[in-house]
Design an enzyme around this catalytic site. Structure first.
Site, PDB file in Angstrom:
ATOM      1  N   TYR A  99       0.835  -1.199   0.000  1.00 16.56           N
ATOM      2  CA  TYR A  99       0.000   0.000   0.000  1.00 16.56           C
ATOM      3  C   TYR A  99       0.866   1.243   0.000  1.00 16.56           C
ATOM      4  O   TYR A  99       2.080   1.176   0.228  1.00 16.56           O
ATOM      5  CB  TYR A  99      -0.969  -0.005   1.188  1.00 16.56           C
ATOM      6  N   LYS A 131       6.497  -1.738   2.084  1.00 18.87           N
ATOM      7  CA  LYS A 131       5.257  -1.218   2.676  1.00 18.87           C
ATOM      8  C   LYS A 131       4.116  -2.194   2.415  1.00 18.87           C
ATOM      9  O   LYS A 131       3.245  -1.970   1.577  1.00 18.87           O
ATOM     10  CB  LYS A 131       4.944   0.175   2.120  1.00 18.87           C
ATOM     11  N   LEU A 153      10.816   1.365   7.701  1.00 21.56           N
ATOM     12  CA  LEU A 153      10.280   1.868   6.441  1.00 21.56           C
ATOM     13  C   LEU A 153      11.004   3.177   6.110  1.00 21.56           C
ATOM     14  O   LEU A 153      11.204   4.023   6.989  1.00 21.56           O
ATOM     15  CB  LEU A 153       8.779   2.139   6.572  1.00 21.56           C
ATOM     16  N   GLU A 170      11.311   2.567  14.831  1.00 19.85           N
ATOM     17  CA  GLU A 170      10.374   3.568  14.287  1.00 19.85           C
ATOM     18  C   GLU A 170       9.035   3.372  14.975  1.00 19.85           C
ATOM     19  O   GLU A 170       8.883   2.501  15.841  1.00 19.85           O
ATOM     20  CB  GLU A 170      10.233   3.393  12.778  1.00 19.85           C
TER      21      GLU A 170
HETATM   22  N1  PDD Z   1       2.389   4.953   7.540  1.00 23.83           N
HETATM   23  N2  PDD Z   1       6.964   3.834   9.357  1.00 23.83           N
HETATM   24  C1  PDD Z   1       5.862   3.081   9.231  1.00 23.83           C
HETATM   25  C2  PDD Z   1       5.853   1.733   9.845  1.00 23.83           C
HETATM   26  C3  PDD Z   1       4.745   3.572   8.519  1.00 23.83           C
HETATM   27  O1  PDD Z   1       3.657   2.808   8.382  1.00 23.83           O
HETATM   28  C4  PDD Z   1       4.789   4.878   7.970  1.00 23.83           C
HETATM   29  C5  PDD Z   1       3.644   5.457   7.193  1.00 23.83           C
HETATM   30  C6  PDD Z   1       5.967   5.636   8.134  1.00 23.83           C
HETATM   31  C7  PDD Z   1       6.112   7.006   7.540  1.00 23.83           C
HETATM   32  O2  PDD Z   1       6.198   6.940   6.138  1.00 23.83           O
HETATM   33  P1  PDD Z   1       5.734   8.149   5.225  1.00 23.83           P
HETATM   34  O3  PDD Z   1       6.454   9.344   5.701  1.00 23.83           O
HETATM   35  O4  PDD Z   1       6.133   7.730   3.874  1.00 23.83           O
HETATM   36  O5  PDD Z   1       4.229   8.303   5.382  1.00 23.83           O
HETATM   37  C8  PDD Z   1       7.029   5.065   8.824  1.00 23.83           C
HETATM   38  C9  PDD Z   1       1.211   5.350   6.771  1.00 23.83           C
HETATM   39  C10 PDD Z   1       0.923   6.804   6.847  1.00 23.83           C
HETATM   40  C11 PDD Z   1       0.060   4.481   7.209  1.00 23.83           C
HETATM   41  O6  PDD Z   1       0.310   3.315   7.480  1.00 23.83           O
HETATM   42  O7  PDD Z   1      -1.082   4.941   7.225  1.00 23.83           O
END
Ligand code: PDD
Length: 287
Positions: A33, A149, A207, A182
């Protein structure tokens, strides 16, 4: 206003959006996703999210559903049909529908694609950012490929629920070395007691956040030095400031960790400034 979802080539009323019972996303979490923040009706950090999507798909040998240009049209059309000015757009691609068998289905099995969009009350999130938020820490229980992801998010779901129950917005995973990896849906940062900006390096099992990536570029432009170096929950407690980044939270100051204050327990000037700079950058470059 009624919501609209994109499901395998069609725009349908949100409540009627459905996938097959043998979709591999449903049965095996065999899919990936992406989430883009929508700002002023546009996709923020668009290219970064597309690049990570391509990489996630390639790592799992899932065929890309369509060209980037076509996908851009679908994402923007879903945003438009839902009249989202400020919010999120969610894309999910799975390995498609096939009789249940762990190994991959026959080549050429069409992937499943869904897109949804929803509005966020930015004024409310601004208030939260001004007050600062809390995190808890939980043991790292995820698999070794958190760089992909994938929709396989059960440890993240359990961690987030634990955070919610504790009145916190996020849970930070702590690995076997006692260092923060994280958050359940965000990247973790501190400004340590010496004033150094720190976040975990991307060689670690995390991630590669796109918000993180853009913020690093903004910091470089502003002449701010960053150390991509891990920190422990103890260092976070002793830090001057802490914050998280992600498409959902943008840059959100953290003022409590496991019930104890970070620094003086108030939102600090650096996190506040970085939030403003990130939002300016994201708005200015949104597609
Ligand atoms: N989540 N780490 C994890 C485990 C994440 O699921 C996310 C993002 C991030 C931050 O990534 P980014 O800056 O690309 O949004 C870090 C999304 C927002 C979600 O699961 O809804």
């Amino acid at each position: 206003m009624s919501r609209i979802a994109y499901v395998n080539g069609r725009y349908v009323p949100h409540g009627q959006g459905a996938v097959h019972i043998e979709d591999r996303g449903f049965q095996f979490a065999d899919g990936v996703y992406e989430v883009w923040a929508v700002m002023g009706g546009r996709l923020s950090d668009a290219a970064g999210h597309f690049e990570r999507l391509d990489r996630s798909l390639a790592e799992l040998s899932i065929d890309p559903p369509m060209s980037r240009a076509a996908l851009t049209v679908v994402l923007k059309e879903t945003v438009r049909r839902n009249r989202v000015r400020e919010g999120l757009v969610y894309l999910q691609v799975t390995r498609g529908v096939a009789p249940r068998d762990h190994a991959f289905p026959a080549p050429g099995t069409p992937v499943s694609v869904i897109v949804t969009a929803h509005a966020i009350d930015r004024a409310a999130t601004e208030v939260r950012a001004e007050k600062g938020a809390a995190v808890i820490t939980v043991p790292e229980t995820r698999w070794a490929r958190c760089d992909i992801k994938t929709v396989s998010l059960l440890p993240n779901v359990l961690a987030k629920q634990q955070a919610r129950a504790a009145g916190a917005v996020e849970a930070w995973f702590v690995d076997e070395l006692g260092l923060v990896t994280e958050g359940a849906s965000s990247n973790a940062w501190i400004i340590d007691k010496h004033g150094a900006l720190r976040t975990r390096d991307t060689q670690a099992n995390i991630l590669r956040g796109i918000t993180r990536q853009t913020l690093l570029a903004v910091m470089a432009r502003e002449g701010l030095k960053v150390e991509e170096r891990p920190f422990s929950p103890e260092e976070a407690k002793e830090a001057r400031e802490a914050f998280i980044t992600g498409a959902g939270t943008l840059v959100l100051p953290i003022v409590r960790i496991n019930g104890q204050p970070v620094g003086d327990g108030k939102v600090g000037p650096v996190a506040k400034r970085l939030r403003r700079l990130y939002i300016e950058e994201a708005r200015g470059t949104a597609l």
